[in-house]
Design a protein around this motif. Structure first.
Motif, PDB file in Angstrom:
ATOM      1  N   ASN A 248      -8.944   6.448   0.774  1.00  0.00           N
ATOM      2  CA  ASN A 248      -9.921   6.745  -0.437  1.00  0.00           C
ATOM      3  C   ASN A 248     -10.400   5.547  -0.958  1.00  0.00           C
ATOM      4  O   ASN A 248     -11.637   5.538  -1.269  1.00  0.00           O
ATOM      5  CB  ASN A 248      -8.893   7.207  -1.698  1.00  0.00           C
ATOM      6  CG  ASN A 248      -8.388   8.414  -1.251  1.00  0.00           C
ATOM      7  OD1 ASN A 248      -8.868   9.291  -0.528  1.00  0.00           O
ATOM      8  ND2 ASN A 248      -6.884   8.612  -1.375  1.00  0.00           N
TER       9      ASN A 248
ATOM     10  N   LYS B 112       1.250   4.243  -2.872  1.00  0.00           N
ATOM     11  CA  LYS B 112       0.953   5.695  -2.664  1.00  0.00           C
ATOM     12  C   LYS B 112       2.326   6.305  -2.926  1.00  0.00           C
ATOM     13  O   LYS B 112       2.464   7.474  -2.898  1.00  0.00           O
ATOM     14  CB  LYS B 112       0.712   5.837  -1.278  1.00  0.00           C
ATOM     15  CG  LYS B 112      -0.743   5.301  -0.988  1.00  0.00           C
ATOM     16  CD  LYS B 112      -1.677   6.586  -1.522  1.00  0.00           C
ATOM     17  CE  LYS B 112      -2.889   6.294  -1.026  1.00  0.00           C
ATOM     18  NZ  LYS B 112      -3.817   7.415  -1.272  1.00  0.00           N
TER      19      LYS B 112
ATOM     20  N   GLU C  93      -3.527  10.892   5.405  1.00  0.00           N
ATOM     21  CA  GLU C  93      -3.653   9.613   4.788  1.00  0.00           C
ATOM     22  C   GLU C  93      -3.426   8.422   5.934  1.00  0.00           C
ATOM     23  O   GLU C  93      -2.907   8.798   6.831  1.00  0.00           O
ATOM     24  CB  GLU C  93      -2.015   9.369   4.186  1.00  0.00           C
ATOM     25  CG  GLU C  93      -1.969  10.271   2.917  1.00  0.00           C
ATOM     26  CD  GLU C  93      -2.801   9.672   1.743  1.00  0.00           C
ATOM     27  OE1 GLU C  93      -3.155   8.490   1.712  1.00  0.00           O
ATOM     28  OE2 GLU C  93      -3.241  10.357   0.787  1.00  0.00           O
ATOM     29  N   CYS C  94      -4.224   7.483   5.619  1.00  0.00           N
ATOM     30  CA  CYS C  94      -4.353   6.434   6.752  1.00  0.00           C
ATOM     31  C   CYS C  94      -4.557   5.051   6.012  1.00  0.00           C
ATOM     32  O   CYS C  94      -5.023   5.037   5.078  1.00  0.00           O
ATOM     33  CB  CYS C  94      -5.389   6.745   7.772  1.00  0.00           C
ATOM     34  SG  CYS C  94      -7.019   6.620   7.128  1.00  0.00           S
ATOM     35  N   ILE C  95      -4.296   3.926   6.892  1.00  0.00           N
ATOM     36  CA  ILE C  95      -4.415   2.806   6.309  1.00  0.00           C
ATOM     37  C   ILE C  95      -5.702   2.143   7.189  1.00  0.00           C
ATOM     38  O   ILE C  95      -5.468   2.216   8.599  1.00  0.00           O
ATOM     39  CB  ILE C  95      -3.205   1.789   6.468  1.00  0.00           C
ATOM     40  CG1 ILE C  95      -2.012   2.314   5.616  1.00  0.00           C
ATOM     41  CG2 ILE C  95      -3.393   0.297   6.276  1.00  0.00           C
ATOM     42  CD1 ILE C  95      -2.263   1.950   4.070  1.00  0.00           C
TER      43      ILE C  95
ATOM     44  N   LYS D  73     -10.752  12.492   6.035  1.00  0.00           N
ATOM     45  CA  LYS D  73     -10.172  12.754   4.587  1.00  0.00           C
ATOM     46  C   LYS D  73     -10.252  14.250   4.272  1.00  0.00           C
ATOM     47  O   LYS D  73      -9.319  14.697   3.709  1.00  0.00           O
ATOM     48  CB  LYS D  73     -10.980  11.715   3.498  1.00  0.00           C
ATOM     49  CG  LYS D  73     -10.617  12.001   1.920  1.00  0.00           C
ATOM     50  CD  LYS D  73     -11.423  11.333   1.010  1.00  0.00           C
ATOM     51  CE  LYS D  73     -10.739  11.792  -0.479  1.00  0.00           C
ATOM     52  NZ  LYS D  73     -11.750  11.280  -1.441  1.00  0.00           N
TER      53      LYS D  73
ATOM     54  N   ASP E 220      -6.541   1.757   2.061  1.00  0.00           N
ATOM     55  CA  ASP E 220      -6.186   3.178   2.351  1.00  0.00           C
ATOM     56  C   ASP E 220      -7.630   4.013   2.349  1.00  0.00           C
ATOM     57  O   ASP E 220      -8.647   3.446   2.150  1.00  0.00           O
ATOM     58  CB  ASP E 220      -5.281   4.001   1.276  1.00  0.00           C
ATOM     59  CG  ASP E 220      -5.796   4.343   0.093  1.00  0.00           C
ATOM     60  OD1 ASP E 220      -6.991   3.821  -0.338  1.00  0.00           O
ATOM     61  OD2 ASP E 220      -4.835   4.803  -0.690  1.00  0.00           O
TER      62      ASP E 220
ATOM     63  N   LYS F 149       0.996  -1.051   0.180  1.00  0.00           N
ATOM     64  CA  LYS F 149      -0.038  -0.165  -0.045  1.00  0.00           C
ATOM     65  C   LYS F 149       0.940   1.248  -0.217  1.00  0.00           C
ATOM     66  O   LYS F 149       0.675   1.899  -0.517  1.00  0.00           O
ATOM     67  CB  LYS F 149      -1.005   0.209   1.264  1.00  0.00           C
ATOM     68  CG  LYS F 149      -2.222  -0.838   1.069  1.00  0.00           C
ATOM     69  CD  LYS F 149      -3.258  -0.195   0.073  1.00  0.00           C
ATOM     70  CE  LYS F 149      -4.201  -1.300  -0.264  1.00  0.00           C
ATOM     71  NZ  LYS F 149      -5.108  -1.042  -1.280  1.00  0.00           N
ATOM     72  N   LEU F 150       1.982   1.267   0.651  1.00  0.00           N
ATOM     73  CA  LEU F 150       2.742   2.355   0.719  1.00  0.00           C
ATOM     74  C   LEU F 150       3.594   2.555  -0.407  1.00  0.00           C
ATOM     75  O   LEU F 150       3.936   3.659  -0.929  1.00  0.00           O
ATOM     76  CB  LEU F 150       3.722   2.281   2.069  1.00  0.00           C
ATOM     77  CG  LEU F 150       3.132   2.234   3.270  1.00  0.00           C
ATOM     78  CD1 LEU F 150       4.192   2.039   4.432  1.00  0.00           C
ATOM     79  CD2 LEU F 150       2.573   3.626   3.553  1.00  0.00           C
TER      80      LEU F 150
END
Length: 127
Positions: A111, A42, A98-100, A93, A109, A38-39
Motif C-alpha cells: 500500500n 500491520k 500482502e507483501c513487503i 494489490k 508494504d 512492518k509486521l
C-alpha cells in the motif's frame, strides 16, 4: 547479516507459531528489525523488543488460538532478485495479497509503495 539469515528467521517465527509459543528470540539485524516493525504495524505480531544483540518477538494469535501469520512465500532469493514496477504492484494489490517490498525509499508494504508510486524488489508475500 545475509539475506538467508532473514529467511531463516522468518521461518523460525512461523515454526514457533505452529507450536503456540508466546515469544521467540532472534539475533539482531537492522533489516530484520525493519521487517518485524512492518509486521507489527500491520498487527500480525504483538511486539518487538530489542535487548543488546537479540530481538524478542511476541507472537499474536486470534481468538481460536490460531496464528495470524500462516504462511510466507519468498519471491526474491539470493540467487534471483525479482523487481516489480508500480503497474505490476497494483495488480498484486487487486488480488488482496500482502507483501513487503524494498525500494530506494526503504522497506515498504504494498500500500505504501503504491501510494508513493514506486516499485522495487518484491521480498515475500504473507498471510
Amino acid at each position: 547479516m545475509s539475506y538467508t539469515y532473514i529467511i531463516k528467521s522468518i521461518n523460525n517465527i512461523t515454526n514457533a507459531q505452529k507450536v503456540k509459543k508466546k515469544k521467540i528470540n532472534l539475533l539482531y539485524s537492522n533489516f530484520l528489525l525493519k521487517i518485524l516493525t512492518k509486521l507489527k504495524e500491520k498487527k500480525y505480531i504483538k511486539d518487538v523488543i530489542i535487548k543488546k544483540k537479540n530481538i524478542t518477538v511476541y507472537l499474536k494469535y486470534n481468538n481460536m488460538r490460531r496464528p495470524l501469520l500462516n504462511k510466507f512465500i519468498f519471491i526474491s532469493k539470493p540467487s534471483l532478485r525479482i523487481y516489480k514496477k508500480i503497474k505490476e504492484l497494483k495488480i498484486i494489490k487487486m488480488r488482496n495479497q500482502e507483501c513487503i517490498i524494498t525500494t530506494n525509499r526503504g522497506l515498504l508494504d504494498i500500500n505504501e509503495a503504491i501510494e508513493l508510486k514506486t516499485g522495487g524488489e518484491l521480498l515475500f508475500f504473507f498471510y
